[in-house]
Enzyme design. Structure first.
Site, PDB file in Angstrom:
ATOM      1  N   HIS A  18     -12.211  -3.752   3.236  1.00 28.72           N
ATOM      2  CA  HIS A  18     -10.760  -3.736   3.431  1.00 28.72           C
ATOM      3  C   HIS A  18     -10.356  -3.375   4.867  1.00 28.72           C
ATOM      4  O   HIS A  18      -9.788  -4.205   5.564  1.00 28.72           O
ATOM      5  CB  HIS A  18     -10.150  -2.754   2.411  1.00 28.72           C
ATOM      6  CG  HIS A  18      -8.662  -2.792   2.334  1.00 28.72           C
ATOM      7  ND1 HIS A  18      -7.962  -2.503   1.184  1.00 28.72           N
ATOM      8  CD2 HIS A  18      -7.725  -3.063   3.266  1.00 28.72           C
ATOM      9  CE1 HIS A  18      -6.667  -2.625   1.405  1.00 28.72           C
ATOM     10  NE2 HIS A  18      -6.503  -2.958   2.669  1.00 28.72           N
ATOM     11  N   HIS A  36      -2.567   2.175   8.717  1.00 35.43           N
ATOM     12  CA  HIS A  36      -3.601   1.446   7.970  1.00 35.43           C
ATOM     13  C   HIS A  36      -3.814   0.109   8.670  1.00 35.43           C
ATOM     14  O   HIS A  36      -2.848  -0.603   8.961  1.00 35.43           O
ATOM     15  CB  HIS A  36      -3.149   1.241   6.524  1.00 35.43           C
ATOM     16  CG  HIS A  36      -3.975   0.239   5.781  1.00 35.43           C
ATOM     17  ND1 HIS A  36      -5.360   0.319   5.718  1.00 35.43           N
ATOM     18  CD2 HIS A  36      -3.631  -0.871   5.090  1.00 35.43           C
ATOM     19  CE1 HIS A  36      -5.805  -0.706   5.005  1.00 35.43           C
ATOM     20  NE2 HIS A  36      -4.781  -1.451   4.621  1.00 35.43           N
ATOM     21  N   TYR A  49     -20.305  11.743  19.756  1.00 37.20           N
ATOM     22  CA  TYR A  49     -19.580  12.999  19.484  1.00 37.20           C
ATOM     23  C   TYR A  49     -18.131  12.777  19.089  1.00 37.20           C
ATOM     24  O   TYR A  49     -17.519  13.587  18.390  1.00 37.20           O
ATOM     25  CB  TYR A  49     -19.696  13.953  20.688  1.00 37.20           C
ATOM     26  CG  TYR A  49     -18.783  13.642  21.846  1.00 37.20           C
ATOM     27  CD1 TYR A  49     -19.149  12.751  22.844  1.00 37.20           C
ATOM     28  CD2 TYR A  49     -17.531  14.239  21.929  1.00 37.20           C
ATOM     29  CE1 TYR A  49     -18.303  12.467  23.893  1.00 37.20           C
ATOM     30  CE2 TYR A  49     -16.673  13.956  22.984  1.00 37.20           C
ATOM     31  CZ  TYR A  49     -17.057  13.065  23.961  1.00 37.20           C
ATOM     32  OH  TYR A  49     -16.214  12.772  24.989  1.00 37.20           O
ATOM     33  N   GLU A  52       0.812  -1.229   0.000  1.00 37.32           N
ATOM     34  CA  GLU A  52       0.000   0.000   0.000  1.00 37.32           C
ATOM     35  C   GLU A  52       0.842   1.274   0.000  1.00 37.32           C
ATOM     36  O   GLU A  52       0.337   2.355   0.324  1.00 37.32           O
ATOM     37  CB  GLU A  52      -0.947   0.020   1.198  1.00 37.32           C
ATOM     38  CG  GLU A  52      -2.024  -1.031   1.212  1.00 37.32           C
ATOM     39  CD  GLU A  52      -3.011  -0.951   0.060  1.00 37.32           C
ATOM     40  OE1 GLU A  52      -2.882  -0.054  -0.812  1.00 37.32           O
ATOM     41  OE2 GLU A  52      -3.909  -1.807   0.020  1.00 37.32           O
ATOM     42  N   HIS A 102      -6.461  -3.529   9.373  1.00 37.81           N
ATOM     43  CA  HIS A 102      -7.561  -4.433   9.018  1.00 37.81           C
ATOM     44  C   HIS A 102      -8.248  -4.850  10.323  1.00 37.81           C
ATOM     45  O   HIS A 102      -8.418  -6.030  10.592  1.00 37.81           O
ATOM     46  CB  HIS A 102      -7.036  -5.682   8.303  1.00 37.81           C
ATOM     47  CG  HIS A 102      -6.367  -5.417   6.997  1.00 37.81           C
ATOM     48  ND1 HIS A 102      -5.848  -6.421   6.203  1.00 37.81           N
ATOM     49  CD2 HIS A 102      -6.136  -4.263   6.324  1.00 37.81           C
ATOM     50  CE1 HIS A 102      -5.318  -5.889   5.104  1.00 37.81           C
ATOM     51  NE2 HIS A 102      -5.474  -4.580   5.157  1.00 37.81           N
ATOM     52  N   TYR A 153      -9.786  22.805  22.341  1.00 37.47           N
ATOM     53  CA  TYR A 153      -8.978  21.890  23.155  1.00 37.47           C
ATOM     54  C   TYR A 153      -7.656  21.546  22.497  1.00 37.47           C
ATOM     55  O   TYR A 153      -6.745  21.078  23.143  1.00 37.47           O
ATOM     56  CB  TYR A 153      -9.722  20.560  23.380  1.00 37.47           C
ATOM     57  CG  TYR A 153     -10.825  20.624  24.389  1.00 37.47           C
ATOM     58  CD1 TYR A 153     -10.693  21.385  25.537  1.00 37.47           C
ATOM     59  CD2 TYR A 153     -11.982  19.890  24.208  1.00 37.47           C
ATOM     60  CE1 TYR A 153     -11.721  21.430  26.471  1.00 37.47           C
ATOM     61  CE2 TYR A 153     -13.003  19.922  25.133  1.00 37.47           C
ATOM     62  CZ  TYR A 153     -12.873  20.697  26.264  1.00 37.47           C
ATOM     63  OH  TYR A 153     -13.874  20.725  27.178  1.00 37.47           O
TER      64      TYR A 153
HETATM   65 ZN   LIG Z   1      -4.720  -3.282   3.677  1.00 34.01          ZN
END
Ligand SMILES: [Zn+2]
Length: 218
Positions: free
Chosen positions: A155, A92, A113, A73, A94, A208
């Site tokens: 994904h 990233h 929220y 990726e 899974h 904040y």
């Molecule tokens: Zn992936």
């Protein structure tokens, strides 16, 4: 941080994606900006047994140094760094609840929220495309417009931040929101916060600052 420190921090973050239950085995990937390019976890190695020397340096043309291949990726990470100068780290994952929700091709609406922690009133789900492709990268970038996190159809999830810690803690938060949204949906139709209510939360988050602990205190 110098390159050695960034390699160590990236390795530690990848390990934490495993210990936090976001990624099992070699799934997912993490990167951090380095000079004109970035460092990214290698392809196909287990997250909980990585070594700083195995982090792969990739430049903005996608050329990598060393014998290990970068995560498949890398293109999505590269395109995020190109398009978003404020981003210095990408996580990233899974993770199970994000994957489940992404398979319905549904984002997370304003049911809580803390959805605003990703920068807006919802967390979008990027359209599906084959892993590693430019089409997937384009879809993720579009879903991240004015946001710091998105789901990726069939994904997983992507979270970005100014630091590795910020991107990781947002990824953990998004996975938790997916789990909470799923449980609420099991019992009925969650009442969504209105645009005005979310505007107020977003305004308070600005006040904040970006620190996750401030948000969690609220
Ligand atoms: Zn992936």
């Amino acid at each position: 941080m110098n390159e050695a420190e960034l390699r160590a921090a990236l390795t530690e973050t990848a390990r934490r994606t495993a210990s936090h239950g976001l990624n099992k085995g070699s799934s997912g990937n993490v990167s951090v900006r380095l000079r004109e390019g970035f460092l990214i976890t290698p392809s196909g190695l287990p997250n909980d047994a990585l070594h700083p020397d195995q982090m792969v340096a990739v430049d903005m043309q996608g050329q990598s140094l060393g014998s290990l291949k970068p995560s498949s990726e890398w293109r999505t990470h590269r395109d995020i760094y190109r398009a978003r100068p404020e981003v210095h780290a990408v996580v990233h994952a899974h993770s199970p609840h994000a994957v489940s929700l992404s398979c319905l091709r549904r984002g997370i609406p304003s049911f809580h929220y803390l959805v605003a922690a990703a920068g807006g009133k919802d967390i979008r789900c990027a359209g599906y495309a084959t892993f590693g492709t430019q089409t997937l990268s384009d879809a993720v970038l579009a879903a991240l417009q004015d946001r710091r996190a998105c789901l990726m159809a069939n994904h997983g999830l992507a979270a970005v931040g100014a630091t590795l810690d910020a991107a990781l803690s947002l990824a953990v938060e998004v996975e938790e929101l997916c789990a909470q949204y799923w449980r609420a949906k099991l019992m009925g139709e969650p009442v969504l916060l209105s645009d005005a209510e979310m505007d107020e939360v977003l305004e308070r988050f600005k006040h904040y600052g970006q620190r996750g602990d401030d948000r969690q205190d609220a």
